[in-house]
Write a protein that holds these residues in place. Sequence first.
Motif, short mmCIF file in Angstrom:
data_model
loop_
_atom_site.label_atom_id
_atom_site.label_comp_id
_atom_site.label_asym_id
_atom_site.label_seq_id
_atom_site.Cartn_x
_atom_site.Cartn_y
_atom_site.Cartn_z
N MET A 123 0.82 -1.21 0.00
CA MET A 123 0.00 0.00 0.00
C MET A 123 0.86 1.26 0.00
O MET A 123 0.55 2.23 -0.69
CB MET A 123 -0.95 0.01 1.21
CG MET A 123 -2.03 -1.04 1.13
SD MET A 123 -3.04 -0.93 -0.37
CE MET A 123 -3.88 0.60 -0.12
N LEU A 144 -4.86 7.50 -0.84
CA LEU A 144 -5.43 6.31 -0.20
C LEU A 144 -6.87 6.54 0.24
O LEU A 144 -7.72 5.66 0.10
CB LEU A 144 -4.57 5.88 0.99
CG LEU A 144 -3.24 5.22 0.63
CD1 LEU A 144 -2.36 5.10 1.86
CD2 LEU A 144 -3.45 3.88 -0.03
N THR A 145 -7.17 7.75 0.73
CA THR A 145 -8.54 8.09 1.11
C THR A 145 -9.46 8.02 -0.10
O THR A 145 -10.56 7.47 -0.05
CB THR A 145 -8.59 9.49 1.75
OG1 THR A 145 -7.73 9.50 2.88
CG2 THR A 145 -10.00 9.86 2.16
N ARG A 146 -9.00 8.57 -1.21
CA ARG A 146 -9.81 8.54 -2.43
C ARG A 146 -10.01 7.12 -2.93
O ARG A 146 -11.09 6.77 -3.39
CB ARG A 146 -9.16 9.40 -3.51
CG ARG A 146 -9.28 10.88 -3.22
CD ARG A 146 -8.59 11.71 -4.26
NE ARG A 146 -8.82 13.13 -4.01
CZ ARG A 146 -8.10 14.09 -4.55
NH1 ARG A 146 -7.10 13.80 -5.37
NH2 ARG A 146 -8.37 15.34 -4.28
N GLN A 147 -8.97 6.28 -2.84
CA GLN A 147 -9.11 4.89 -3.26
C GLN A 147 -10.15 4.18 -2.41
O GLN A 147 -10.97 3.41 -2.92
CB GLN A 147 -7.76 4.16 -3.17
CG GLN A 147 -6.71 4.65 -4.14
CD GLN A 147 -7.17 4.55 -5.58
OE1 GLN A 147 -7.63 3.50 -6.03
NE2 GLN A 147 -7.08 5.65 -6.31
N ASP A 148 -10.14 4.46 -1.10
CA ASP A 148 -11.12 3.86 -0.21
C ASP A 148 -12.53 4.34 -0.55
O ASP A 148 -13.48 3.55 -0.57
CB ASP A 148 -10.77 4.20 1.24
CG ASP A 148 -11.60 3.41 2.23
OD1 ASP A 148 -11.75 2.19 2.03
OD2 ASP A 148 -12.08 4.02 3.20
N GLN A 149 -12.68 5.63 -0.85
CA GLN A 149 -14.00 6.17 -1.22
C GLN A 149 -14.49 5.55 -2.53
O GLN A 149 -15.69 5.26 -2.66
CB GLN A 149 -13.92 7.69 -1.33
CG GLN A 149 -13.75 8.37 0.00
CD GLN A 149 -13.46 9.85 -0.12
OE1 GLN A 149 -13.06 10.33 -1.18
NE2 GLN A 149 -13.65 10.58 0.97
N GLN A 151 -13.75 2.59 -3.63
CA GLN A 151 -14.16 1.22 -3.32
C GLN A 151 -15.53 1.21 -2.63
O GLN A 151 -16.39 0.39 -2.95
CB GLN A 151 -13.13 0.55 -2.43
CG GLN A 151 -13.48 -0.89 -2.12
CD GLN A 151 -12.46 -1.55 -1.22
OE1 GLN A 151 -11.62 -0.90 -0.61
NE2 GLN A 151 -12.54 -2.86 -1.14
N GLN A 152 -15.75 2.14 -1.69
CA GLN A 152 -17.04 2.21 -1.01
C GLN A 152 -18.17 2.54 -2.00
O GLN A 152 -19.24 1.96 -1.95
CB GLN A 152 -16.99 3.27 0.10
CG GLN A 152 -16.09 2.92 1.25
CD GLN A 152 -16.57 1.71 2.02
OE1 GLN A 152 -17.77 1.50 2.19
NE2 GLN A 152 -15.64 0.90 2.48
#
Length: 189
Positions: A123, A144-149, A151-152
Amino acid sequence: ISKISQWSGREWKDLERNFLPVIYGVVKSDIIQAVRAELDFIFTAQWKHLSEGDLQRLSEFDQIYDIHREAFVRDGGHQVKRGEVNWAIPKKHSRKHYADNIRRAGATNNYNTEISEHYHIDMVKWAFEHTNRKEYLAQMILWLTRQDQIQQRSLYFHWIDNDWSDNNIETGNIIGLQVENMMQMMMMI
């Protein structure tokens, strides 16, 4: 000393088996006692089955190491900064809790950090590749925050496409709770 840039757990264990024979007769006896106590602790903690007596011996090995560790300072093996010896090493401190952790979670052969370390490495490398190498930490966190968003949001669209309506979610169903939490998160985005 070595041209190996990264050690695997297996290579490190193989090397540990040779520490004591290599230093025997070369260093003073208190260093040998400290190293032996350290190795005894490491090897005992890795056993598949540990009795209460074994857990008590772990504590004894730790005490023996603590008694003889000053020899490393005396012989220049441990750095002294600003005239103070700092033994506040997180991994060393965590050993005080080994016995309790083993009683609670089982023998240490049942868990390790290799998976999480590998995931962390992937990561971090992945996120760093998407920065401009200047003030990279903030960029990595944002990426990383954007990647998580993303995915959500993808999970949300999958939920919509499969008609997982509230009527199809049973009360107490773990998947249903995850979907409800996901929907609440999507409302915040």
